[in-house]
Design a protein around this motif. Structure first.
Motif, short mmCIF file in Angstrom:
data_model
loop_
_atom_site.label_atom_id
_atom_site.label_comp_id
_atom_site.label_asym_id
_atom_site.label_seq_id
_atom_site.Cartn_x
_atom_site.Cartn_y
_atom_site.Cartn_z
N THR A 103 -31.52 20.25 -26.90
CA THR A 103 -32.11 21.32 -27.68
C THR A 103 -31.67 22.69 -27.20
O THR A 103 -31.83 23.68 -27.92
CB THR A 103 -33.65 21.25 -27.64
OG1 THR A 103 -34.07 21.29 -26.27
CG2 THR A 103 -34.14 19.97 -28.29
N LEU A 104 -31.13 22.77 -25.99
CA LEU A 104 -30.73 24.04 -25.41
C LEU A 104 -29.68 23.76 -24.35
O LEU A 104 -29.72 22.72 -23.69
CB LEU A 104 -31.94 24.73 -24.77
CG LEU A 104 -31.75 26.10 -24.14
CD1 LEU A 104 -31.42 27.15 -25.21
CD2 LEU A 104 -33.00 26.52 -23.38
N ALA A 105 -28.74 24.66 -24.17
CA ALA A 105 -27.73 24.54 -23.12
C ALA A 105 -27.48 25.90 -22.50
O ALA A 105 -27.65 26.94 -23.15
CB ALA A 105 -26.43 23.98 -23.68
N ALA A 106 -27.10 25.89 -21.23
CA ALA A 106 -26.70 27.11 -20.53
C ALA A 106 -25.44 26.78 -19.75
O ALA A 106 -25.30 25.67 -19.22
CB ALA A 106 -27.80 27.58 -19.58
N SER A 107 -24.50 27.72 -19.69
CA SER A 107 -23.24 27.44 -19.02
C SER A 107 -22.67 28.69 -18.37
O SER A 107 -23.04 29.82 -18.71
CB SER A 107 -22.22 26.89 -20.02
OG SER A 107 -21.87 27.88 -20.97
N ASP A 108 -21.75 28.46 -17.45
CA ASP A 108 -20.95 29.52 -16.86
C ASP A 108 -19.63 28.89 -16.47
O ASP A 108 -19.60 27.80 -15.91
CB ASP A 108 -21.65 30.13 -15.64
CG ASP A 108 -20.92 31.36 -15.12
OD1 ASP A 108 -20.47 32.18 -15.95
OD2 ASP A 108 -20.80 31.52 -13.89
N GLY A 109 -18.55 29.54 -16.77
CA GLY A 109 -17.24 29.03 -16.43
C GLY A 109 -16.21 30.13 -16.44
O GLY A 109 -16.36 31.13 -17.12
N GLY A 110 -15.18 29.92 -15.63
CA GLY A 110 -14.11 30.90 -15.57
C GLY A 110 -13.21 30.61 -14.40
O GLY A 110 -13.30 29.58 -13.74
N ASN A 111 -12.35 31.55 -14.13
CA ASN A 111 -11.40 31.45 -13.02
C ASN A 111 -12.06 32.03 -11.77
O ASN A 111 -11.80 33.17 -11.40
CB ASN A 111 -10.11 32.20 -13.39
CG ASN A 111 -8.97 31.82 -12.50
OD1 ASN A 111 -8.83 30.67 -12.10
ND2 ASN A 111 -8.13 32.79 -12.19
N PHE A 112 -12.93 31.25 -11.15
CA PHE A 112 -13.74 31.72 -10.03
C PHE A 112 -13.17 31.26 -8.69
O PHE A 112 -12.63 30.16 -8.58
CB PHE A 112 -15.17 31.22 -10.16
CG PHE A 112 -15.89 31.71 -11.38
CD1 PHE A 112 -15.86 33.04 -11.75
CD2 PHE A 112 -16.60 30.83 -12.17
CE1 PHE A 112 -16.54 33.50 -12.87
CE2 PHE A 112 -17.28 31.26 -13.30
CZ PHE A 112 -17.24 32.60 -13.65
N ALA A 113 -13.36 32.08 -7.66
CA ALA A 113 -12.90 31.75 -6.31
C ALA A 113 -13.91 30.92 -5.52
O ALA A 113 -13.51 30.13 -4.66
CB ALA A 113 -12.58 33.03 -5.54
N TYR A 114 -15.19 31.08 -5.79
CA TYR A 114 -16.21 30.45 -4.96
C TYR A 114 -17.14 29.49 -5.71
O TYR A 114 -17.43 28.41 -5.23
CB TYR A 114 -17.04 31.51 -4.24
CG TYR A 114 -16.19 32.36 -3.34
CD1 TYR A 114 -15.77 31.88 -2.10
CD2 TYR A 114 -15.76 33.62 -3.74
CE1 TYR A 114 -14.96 32.65 -1.28
CE2 TYR A 114 -14.95 34.39 -2.92
CZ TYR A 114 -14.55 33.90 -1.70
OH TYR A 114 -13.74 34.65 -0.89
N TYR A 115 -17.64 29.91 -6.88
CA TYR A 115 -18.57 29.06 -7.61
C TYR A 115 -18.75 29.53 -9.04
O TYR A 115 -18.46 30.68 -9.36
CB TYR A 115 -19.94 28.99 -6.92
CG TYR A 115 -20.67 30.31 -6.84
CD1 TYR A 115 -21.62 30.65 -7.80
CD2 TYR A 115 -20.45 31.19 -5.80
CE1 TYR A 115 -22.31 31.85 -7.73
CE2 TYR A 115 -21.14 32.38 -5.71
CZ TYR A 115 -22.06 32.71 -6.69
OH TYR A 115 -22.73 33.89 -6.61
N ALA A 116 -19.23 28.61 -9.86
CA ALA A 116 -19.63 28.93 -11.24
C ALA A 116 -21.14 28.85 -11.30
O ALA A 116 -21.75 28.00 -10.67
CB ALA A 116 -19.02 27.95 -12.23
N GLY A 117 -21.75 29.73 -12.06
CA GLY A 117 -23.20 29.77 -12.18
C GLY A 117 -23.71 31.09 -11.65
O GLY A 117 -22.94 31.94 -11.25
N PRO A 118 -24.97 31.25 -11.65
CA PRO A 118 -25.97 30.24 -12.00
C PRO A 118 -26.11 30.05 -13.51
O PRO A 118 -25.87 30.96 -14.29
CB PRO A 118 -27.26 30.83 -11.43
CG PRO A 118 -27.04 32.31 -11.47
CD PRO A 118 -25.56 32.52 -11.22
N ALA A 119 -26.46 28.83 -13.88
CA ALA A 119 -26.84 28.49 -15.25
C ALA A 119 -28.28 28.01 -15.19
O ALA A 119 -28.62 27.18 -14.34
CB ALA A 119 -25.94 27.40 -15.82
N SER A 120 -29.14 28.54 -16.04
CA SER A 120 -30.57 28.27 -15.95
C SER A 120 -31.17 27.98 -17.32
O SER A 120 -30.82 28.66 -18.29
CB SER A 120 -31.26 29.49 -15.32
OG SER A 120 -32.63 29.28 -15.19
N ILE A 121 -32.05 26.98 -17.38
CA ILE A 121 -32.75 26.63 -18.62
C ILE A 121 -34.19 26.23 -18.31
O ILE A 121 -34.48 25.75 -17.22
CB ILE A 121 -32.06 25.49 -19.40
CG1 ILE A 121 -31.97 24.23 -18.55
CG2 ILE A 121 -30.72 25.90 -19.93
CD1 ILE A 121 -31.47 23.02 -19.31
#
Length: 151
Positions: A103-121
């Motif tokens: 029913t809901l999604a949260a995301s984070d993505g990209g060309n990151f050096a250390y981490y992706a996020g935070p993603a929160s729902i």
């Protein structure tokens, strides 16, 4: 956002419309999640030949009723910019046996050096599906998919 892993795609195949919320660029000390890390977290994001490229850390904050996740690189990839992503899906059901109609999604993505996020729902009364991807410098992909769980 990448294509769904086959197992997660099957779990979510019966979803209807899903709202995707992009949480923006990864930032903040402690990876930006509040609450307590769930008991079986972190989860390895495994690539070719069993190599662990990163770990998914999943948090639950009982006071806000939210789940939060980050995908943190490990080893030689930590500090090296490569494609890194995290996605959380909120399921309509509150038991794993019911499957996941997201029913809901949260995301984070990209060309990151250390981490992706935070993603929160929001998570109170809902199961989750968690997915993560991390590429190495040669373009090999590691992935993680789990759920529905943490209901």
């Amino acid at each position: 956002m990448r294509k769904l892993a086959p197992a997660a795609a099957a779990v979510l195949a019966m979803t209807g419309a899903v709202t995707i919320a992009d949480t923006g660029t990864a930032s903040a000390a402690g990876w930006g999640c509040s609450g307590s890390e769930v008991s079986d977290s972190p989860y390895p994001v495994v690539g070719p030949a069993g190599s662990v490229f990163s770990y998914v850390h999943l948090y639950w904050n009982g006071s806000t009723g939210k789940n939060c996740a980050v995908n943190v690189k490990t080893g030689a990839l930590y500090g090296t910019p490569t494609q890194t992503e995290i996605v959380l899906y909120q399921c309509a059901a509150d038991t794993p046996a019911a499957g996941c109609s997201a029913t809901l999604a949260a995301s984070d993505g990209g060309n990151f050096a250390y981490y992706a996020g935070p993603a929160s729902i929001p998570g109170a009364g809902h199961c989750l599906v968690v997915q993560a991807w991390t590429d190495d410098t040669s373009g090999n992909e590691a992935n993680f998919a789990r759920g529905p769980f943490h209901c």
